[in-house]
Motif scaffolding. Sequence first.
Motif, PDB file in Angstrom:
ATOM      1  N   GLU A   1    -124.417 -14.815 -28.007  1.00  0.00           N
ATOM      2  CA  GLU A   1    -125.442 -15.860 -27.886  1.00  0.00           C
ATOM      3  C   GLU A   1    -125.177 -16.963 -28.910  1.00  0.00           C
ATOM      4  N   VAL A   2    -125.002 -18.190 -28.417  1.00  0.00           N
ATOM      5  CA  VAL A   2    -124.781 -19.343 -29.288  1.00  0.00           C
ATOM      6  C   VAL A   2    -125.974 -20.296 -29.281  1.00  0.00           C
ATOM      7  N   GLY A   3    -126.956 -20.034 -28.419  1.00  0.00           N
ATOM      8  CA  GLY A   3    -128.166 -20.848 -28.358  1.00  0.00           C
ATOM      9  C   GLY A   3    -129.335 -20.125 -28.990  1.00  0.00           C
ATOM     10  N   GLY A   4    -130.507 -20.768 -28.967  1.00  0.00           N
ATOM     11  CA  GLY A   4    -131.703 -20.141 -29.493  1.00  0.00           C
ATOM     12  C   GLY A   4    -131.516 -19.654 -30.914  1.00  0.00           C
ATOM     13  N   ALA A   5    -131.988 -18.438 -31.165  1.00  0.00           N
ATOM     14  CA  ALA A   5    -131.846 -17.852 -32.504  1.00  0.00           C
ATOM     15  C   ALA A   5    -130.396 -17.540 -32.840  1.00  0.00           C
TER      16      ALA A   5
ATOM     17  N   ARG B   1    -128.000 -19.515 -32.872  1.00  0.00           N
ATOM     18  CA  ARG B   1    -127.396 -20.617 -33.631  1.00  0.00           C
ATOM     19  C   ARG B   1    -127.370 -20.318 -35.125  1.00  0.00           C
ATOM     20  N   ASN B   2    -128.274 -19.456 -35.575  1.00  0.00           N
ATOM     21  CA  ASN B   2    -128.333 -19.115 -36.995  1.00  0.00           C
ATOM     22  C   ASN B   2    -127.327 -18.040 -37.399  1.00  0.00           C
ATOM     23  N   HIS B   3    -126.611 -17.485 -36.421  1.00  0.00           N
ATOM     24  CA  HIS B   3    -125.713 -16.361 -36.719  1.00  0.00           C
ATOM     25  C   HIS B   3    -124.255 -16.651 -36.380  1.00  0.00           C
ATOM     26  N   LEU B   4    -123.930 -17.877 -36.001  1.00  0.00           N
ATOM     27  CA  LEU B   4    -122.552 -18.181 -35.619  1.00  0.00           C
ATOM     28  C   LEU B   4    -121.574 -17.927 -36.765  1.00  0.00           C
ATOM     29  N   HIS B   5    -122.014 -18.182 -37.994  1.00  0.00           N
ATOM     30  CA  HIS B   5    -121.124 -17.962 -39.139  1.00  0.00           C
ATOM     31  C   HIS B   5    -120.847 -16.475 -39.372  1.00  0.00           C
ATOM     32  N   ASP B   6    -121.693 -15.596 -38.818  1.00  0.00           N
ATOM     33  CA  ASP B   6    -121.481 -14.155 -38.996  1.00  0.00           C
ATOM     34  C   ASP B   6    -120.236 -13.662 -38.266  1.00  0.00           C
ATOM     35  N   TYR B   7    -119.733 -14.453 -37.305  1.00  0.00           N
ATOM     36  CA  TYR B   7    -118.611 -14.012 -36.489  1.00  0.00           C
ATOM     37  C   TYR B   7    -117.276 -14.561 -36.991  1.00  0.00           C
ATOM     38  N   ASP B   8    -117.279 -15.217 -38.160  1.00  0.00           N
ATOM     39  CA  ASP B   8    -116.061 -15.846 -38.665  1.00  0.00           C
ATOM     40  C   ASP B   8    -114.970 -14.832 -39.016  1.00  0.00           C
ATOM     41  N   GLY B   9    -115.354 -13.672 -39.509  1.00  0.00           N
ATOM     42  CA  GLY B   9    -114.355 -12.718 -39.995  1.00  0.00           C
ATOM     43  C   GLY B   9    -114.289 -11.426 -39.220  1.00  0.00           C
ATOM     44  N   LEU B  10    -114.464 -11.485 -37.915  1.00  0.00           N
ATOM     45  CA  LEU B  10    -114.500 -10.259 -37.110  1.00  0.00           C
ATOM     46  C   LEU B  10    -113.118  -9.763 -36.697  1.00  0.00           C
ATOM     47  N   GLY B  11    -112.057 -10.494 -37.050  1.00  0.00           N
ATOM     48  CA  GLY B  11    -110.719 -10.089 -36.624  1.00  0.00           C
ATOM     49  C   GLY B  11    -110.358  -8.663 -37.005  1.00  0.00           C
TER      50      GLY B  11
END
Length: 404
Positions: free
Chosen positions: A107-111, A113-123
């Motif tokens: 999910e990139v919309g709604g709430a 949007r506040n968590h997009l940075h959490d997925y930066d290091g999932l590699g």
Amino acid sequence: MKLRATITLLSAATLMQAQQPAQTPAPPSTAAEPAQQPDLTPTDQGYSITARSTLVLVPALVKDKSGKLIYTLKASDFRLTDDGIPQPLRLEEDNGGQPLAMVICVEVGGAGRNHLHDYDGLGPMLDNMLGGIPHKVSIVAFDSTPTLVHRWSSHLDSISQTLASQDPGDSGGAVLDAVNFSVNLLRPVPTTYRRAILLLSETKDNGSHTTLGQALRAISDTNTAIYSVAFSSNRVEEAGAASKLSSDEPGPDHGCFSHDPKTDKVVKTDGSVGPAEESKGTQYFDCAAELAPPLVLARMAEIAARNLLRKNISESVAKLTGGESFKFKDVKTLDRDLFTIANHIPNRYVLSFHPQNPHPGLHAVSLTLPNYDHLTIEARSSYWVDDTTTATPPASNAPVTPKQ
């Protein structure tokens, strides 16, 4: 049961030979696909598994009271019923090397949007989950509309980069539409692959056009396990979000389920006022009681599943498909939850059975351990069979061009 250190997910729905190459509403994959395709019936809006699909897979996670995983059981230790009817079970002894097709639905919309940075290091975490087995992954990003942002690929570096580069969407969070879109992506995947969805979303739906009935069918008519990791919504109107979901009429015209329940208070002959004759809940239960077994169990399972979807979508879709659900607040808790999923999946029992004369519609599945009262078991609770003569297509989202 022989367990592997690699990640094991649920295998594909049917073990049938395809008559033609299947198509899907989603954009075509750029990766080479094996020739074998699942047995699917084409419709105007997508594909649905028909009553000819006779193999049902039931992944099961078993723990003791302390939470320790138990992996020494045999097929004879389990008891499974399909609409109350016992079924002979087969235990897959070693399926850890089977390739995996996974859709990461974020999910990139709604709430979200506040968590997009959490997925930066999932590699590294994705490599831990998928690196030990043949795999292909696609990514669906959604706000008010689901969008395919990464086509099928086995390159985890590019997948990680796509996750880390998502832009914030609009205020919507159409979870059911996104899940349905993801299921449709998995429909034409060859039967040599296991199927799974990793859902990163909030717990409530906001803006889906998919009805509860369509969603229930979508998640129940393919052997796809959904693993959800959810964050809480910060919307004031979250409590009322479930009531905004589209719904289906529960029965045919003039049927028991077709009329509105008699919820008005009763005025007695002496002028006093008594309680209402029935509520929507009592209407459902009373109408279900008119059905003959085993259909009554199937109908009760459908009612329970719809109610479950209204309360917490991310948790419900995981429970109904035999996956797992978690909640996260930040990068640390997200990594912890994904690590738990990676640890639990290879220690799942994968049981299968062939239904005896399956009726069209939802089936209630119950898996127990009669001789092990001290153990708990997590497994799927239902599956869906289409009627080949009157089947209606599952809901489908229009394909969206991947972002460049």
